[in-house]
Design a protein around this motif. Structure first.
Motif, PDB file in Angstrom:
ATOM      1  N   THR A 189       0.847  -1.181   0.000  1.00 23.40           N
ATOM      2  CA  THR A 189       0.000   0.000   0.000  1.00 23.40           C
ATOM      3  C   THR A 189       0.885   1.234   0.000  1.00 23.40           C
ATOM      4  O   THR A 189       2.035   1.197   0.443  1.00 23.40           O
ATOM      5  CB  THR A 189      -0.931   0.032   1.220  1.00 23.40           C
ATOM      6  N   GLY A 202       3.327   0.703   2.958  1.00 23.94           N
ATOM      7  CA  GLY A 202       2.975  -0.308   3.939  1.00 23.94           C
ATOM      8  C   GLY A 202       2.820  -1.648   3.254  1.00 23.94           C
ATOM      9  O   GLY A 202       2.954  -1.761   2.027  1.00 23.94           O
ATOM     10  N   GLY A 231     -10.065   5.725   9.225  1.00 24.61           N
ATOM     11  CA  GLY A 231      -8.895   5.190   8.540  1.00 24.61           C
ATOM     12  C   GLY A 231      -9.222   4.659   7.164  1.00 24.61           C
ATOM     13  O   GLY A 231     -10.103   5.176   6.465  1.00 24.61           O
ATOM     14  N   HIS A 372      -7.624  -3.398   7.963  1.00 29.93           N
ATOM     15  CA  HIS A 372      -7.902  -2.023   8.393  1.00 29.93           C
ATOM     16  C   HIS A 372      -6.596  -1.347   8.798  1.00 29.93           C
ATOM     17  O   HIS A 372      -5.691  -1.971   9.345  1.00 29.93           O
ATOM     18  CB  HIS A 372      -8.869  -2.005   9.579  1.00 29.93           C
ATOM     19  N   SER A 373      -6.534  -0.055   8.510  1.00 19.32           N
ATOM     20  CA  SER A 373      -5.366   0.737   8.901  1.00 19.32           C
ATOM     21  C   SER A 373      -5.824   2.114   9.355  1.00 19.32           C
ATOM     22  O   SER A 373      -6.646   2.753   8.682  1.00 19.32           O
ATOM     23  CB  SER A 373      -4.394   0.888   7.731  1.00 19.32           C
ATOM     24  N   ASP A 375      -3.870   4.654   9.392  1.00 22.30           N
ATOM     25  CA  ASP A 375      -3.084   5.649   8.668  1.00 22.30           C
ATOM     26  C   ASP A 375      -2.773   5.275   7.222  1.00 22.30           C
ATOM     27  O   ASP A 375      -2.076   6.010   6.527  1.00 22.30           O
ATOM     28  CB  ASP A 375      -1.764   5.905   9.402  1.00 22.30           C
ATOM     29  N   SER A 378       0.116   0.959   8.316  1.00 21.60           N
ATOM     30  CA  SER A 378       0.169  -0.228   9.179  1.00 21.60           C
ATOM     31  C   SER A 378      -1.199  -0.910   9.155  1.00 21.60           C
ATOM     32  O   SER A 378      -2.225  -0.263   9.404  1.00 21.60           O
ATOM     33  CB  SER A 378       0.540   0.167  10.607  1.00 21.60           C
ATOM     34  N   TRP A 379      -1.188  -2.221   8.876  1.00 20.03           N
ATOM     35  CA  TRP A 379      -2.443  -2.915   8.589  1.00 20.03           C
ATOM     36  C   TRP A 379      -2.665  -4.088   9.529  1.00 20.03           C
ATOM     37  O   TRP A 379      -1.732  -4.811   9.875  1.00 20.03           O
ATOM     38  CB  TRP A 379      -2.438  -3.428   7.144  1.00 20.03           C
ATOM     39  N   THR A 380      -3.919  -4.300   9.904  1.00 20.51           N
ATOM     40  CA  THR A 380      -4.340  -5.419  10.732  1.00 20.51           C
ATOM     41  C   THR A 380      -5.475  -6.146  10.016  1.00 20.51           C
ATOM     42  O   THR A 380      -6.435  -5.502   9.560  1.00 20.51           O
ATOM     43  CB  THR A 380      -4.830  -4.945  12.110  1.00 20.51           C
TER      44      THR A 380
END
Length: 672
Positions: A189, A202, A231, A372-373, A375, A378-380
């Motif tokens: 990303t 990212g 976000g 989801h991020s 910013d 950084s992704w989860t």
């Protein structure tokens, strides 16, 4: 009335009762010996893959599916099967539409959320395109679109990686795409706040290397990134190709199928006639073993081996071979892999017994994975089982108040909503809306528009719990021999627009082929894959679209009345008892191909295909989904029967970038 007919009557009401009465009449005709069935000639090529019948199509071609006979008859009087929607209200157009010439500074442009032709509920300030370099290789670059027509280069060129972006925020552009990683690739990303001059990057935690190693291959589709409150959200669908999974201690040579409960393992066919109806040309028996040698006509008695040929499938190796045996020894048999002729499910292997990683299990199920991020960097991954099929890519939107994700799957598409991208709840979708474009109205309501059940329609829902629909057919006013060929949607704070292109259809113009099984007949309504189930009295009992989808794909579109489904093995169309799901008839893929090829091969069919067919394009727009303005588009050549475009909502209006006579043009809608 039989038990089956009683169940059909409960489901279909008066149609099933009419079916019972006419069935009694058919029995009488059979008794009097007046039911005529004639022979048909098979012209088989050297590969014996698909036989073609050369017949002239005068009105309706009816193929006897069991005794291989053909006759012609006039179309019966019938009650059309419709969605039952009220007509849309005709209103003033929200946009003034024109076709504008546009210089093409690159070899191609993308667009925000271009998978469905629908942008988020905002204006796209940038798109991405390719720019040639001196050594003929290409780089990507961002382009601004101030007026919807001209594209101005922004920032610095970079090596290609972007597949989708969201530029609805004025100061930030979010991008997603693929980059090399390990033995395969990964998803990166990017975020730029200065129009593409500087990027921050990212990475999505997908672990595709493990999937590739464990499944010996994978594919991905539908990668999108959308910004909203709370976000950004990104989605990627991973797909594992697993016609015959290798499972320790389990014989999988007859194929496997992944379900929500585990992996179904098929056994050898227990009914060769039923299996033959799915995979063999009519009248060809299904026989175990490799194909026979055959004597070619004019070959002086020389024999040759049949070349193994199975479209769309890989021979897994070590499995049993089967073949459809040609009635004429001078024509080759049709080779089949064991996984194409499977019988019933012999066992279900739970996912826990497969010994695969979580990432591979998700790929097996074609799962759409949600990230989801806060910013964009950084992704989860979100632990939501959103489903996934391969009939169409997922579509992700920000409606102005929530994220909305539509995912194809079995038995139909699913809709998921989230206010912040982290907590998702499942909503509802109208039956048969899988192929419709998906977007959002200016007030944030959800909108579906496009072709469903043979009609052009739209559905609106404020929250995904209940939908109201209207038919757009009367607005467009197509002749019965025309069909919608493409629909694309763009949404913005001003309105939603819809580009609709249509052209004359071969089957609808010359007369649709009909396959006759006596009690039921299957009418191939158009060349786009629509089929209608007819009762013995000629009335339409059900309809299904997109039957040309691969039988390996999951999440087939549902039929209107639940009586039709795509064949799970060799393709074709299966007739179901809607109350129990029991199979009561099968129209095999070979039958369907033969009936279709008869029209294509006829003299009138060849004349039809050898000339430019009339076509047209309309622009529709709406603010509320029930009142629509419509504007015919002029100035396009007849070659644009299927117009695909890079479509987006720009500061200058709704822009559909197309190709006309090998040059670039834009269908532009400026707010009135």
């Amino acid at each position: 009335m039989s038990e089956l007919e009683a169940r059909l009557a409960a489901h279909l009401g008066e149609r099933a009762q009419e079916l019972e009465l006419v069935d009694q009449g058919v029995e009488h005709v059979k008794h009097e010996g007046r039911r005529i069935r004639s022979g048909r000639t098979l012209l088989l090529g050297a590969a014996a893959s698909v036989a073609v019948i050369g017949v002239a199509v005068a009105a309706v071609v009816v193929f006897g599916g069991r005794n291989g006979e053909r006759t012609t008859s006039a179309p019966p009087a019938e009650i059309p099967l419709t969605l039952g929607l009220p007509d849309a209200t005709a209103g003033a157009a929200t946009f003034e539409w024109s076709v504008e010439d546009s210089p093409d500074p690159g070899s191609g442009f993308g667009a925000a959320a271009w998978w469905a032709g629908a942008s988020s509920n905002g204006l796209s300030n940038y798109t991405f395109g390719t720019v040639p370099r001196e050594n003929d290789s290409a780089q990507q670059q961002l382009f601004s679109m101030p007026d919807g027509v001209q594209h101005e280069a922004s920032g610095a060129p970079f090596d290609p990686w972007i597949t989708d972006l969201d530029s609805t925020a004025r100061t930030q552009v979010y991008a997603i795409g693929t980059v090399p990683a390990g033995q395969t690739y990964g998803f990166q990303t990017g975020l730029t706040a200065d129009g593409g001059t500087n990027w921050q990057y990212g990475e999505l935690p997908l672990d595709l290397d493990t999937v590739r190693t464990e499944l010996n291959g994978l594919s991905t589709t539908g990668a999108q990134i959308v910004a909203g409150d709370g976000g950004a959200v990104a989605v990627v669908q991973t797909i594992g190709f697993t016609t015959a999974l290798q499972i320790d201690g389990v014989d999988t040579q007859y194929g496997t199928r992944v379900t929500t409960q585990g992996v179904e393992v098929f056994s050898a066919p227990d009914d060769l006639a039923a299996a033959a109806a799915l995979v063999c040309p009519p009248g060809w028996p299904l026989v175990p073993g490799p194909p026979r040698e055959f004597a070619q006509d004019g070959g002086g008695g020389m024999t040759a081996s049949t070349v193994p040929f199975a479209p769309g499938r890989d021979f897994p190796g070590g499995g049993n071979e089967w073949h459809c045996e040609s009635p004429n020894a001078s024509n080759p048999d049709l080779w089949l892999d064991a996984s194409q002729v499977h019988g019933p499910v012999s066992q279900v292997v739970p996912f826990a017994q497969l010994g695969l990683s979580d990432a591979s299990l998700k790929a097996l199920r074609n799962s759409v994975r949600i990230f989801h991020s806060p910013d964009g960097l950084s992704w989860t991954e979100i632990d939501t089982d959103a489903g996934g099929g391969t009939t169409s890519p997922p579509v992700l939107l920000w409606t102005g108040s929530q994220f909305a994700l539509r995912v194809s799957g079995a038995p139909g598409a699913q809709l998921w909503l989230s206010p912040d991208g982290t907590a998702w709840a499942q909503a509802t979708l109208p039956t048969g809306s899988e192929a419709m474009a998906f977007g959002a109205l200016p007030d944030g309501s959800l909108l579906l528009a496009g072709r469903a059940g043979g009609e052009l329609a739209s559905y609106v829902s404020p929250d995904g719990s209940a939908w109201s629909g209207v038919s757009l057919d009367a607005l467009v006013g197509l002749d019965k021999s025309w069909r919608i060929s493409n629909v694309q949607m763009v949404g913005s704070p001003d309105a939603v627009s819809l580009m609709v292109s249509a052209a004359e259809d071969l089957f609808a113009s010359l007369g649709p082929p009909v396959i006759d099984h006596g009690r039921y007949r299957l009418r191939l309504s158009d060349t786009q894959g629509s089929a209608e189930l007819l009762g013995a009295n000629g009335q339409v009992l059900d309809r299904i679209d997109n039957m040309w989808q691969s039988p390996l794909q999951q999440g087939m579109p549902a039929s209107l009345n639940g009586m039709l489904a795509i064949g799970p093995n060799g393709g074709g169309v299966v007739v179901l008892d809607p109350a129990t799901g029991e199979t009561i008839d099968v129209f095999g893929q070979s039958e369907i191909s033969l009936a279709s090829d008869a029209v294509y091969a006829s003299e009138r069919g060849q004349q039809f295909n050898n000339k430019m067919q009339p076509s047209a394009v309309w622009m529709l727009d709406t603010v509320d989904g029930s009142t629509w303005g419509i504007t015919p588009v002029t100035g396009l050549g007849g070659a644009n029967t299927w117009i695909s475009s890079a479509a987006s909502a720009t500061p200058g209006g709704h822009s559909y970038r197309i190709s006309v006579n090998n040059s670039a043009a834009v269908i532009l809608g400026r707010p009135t």
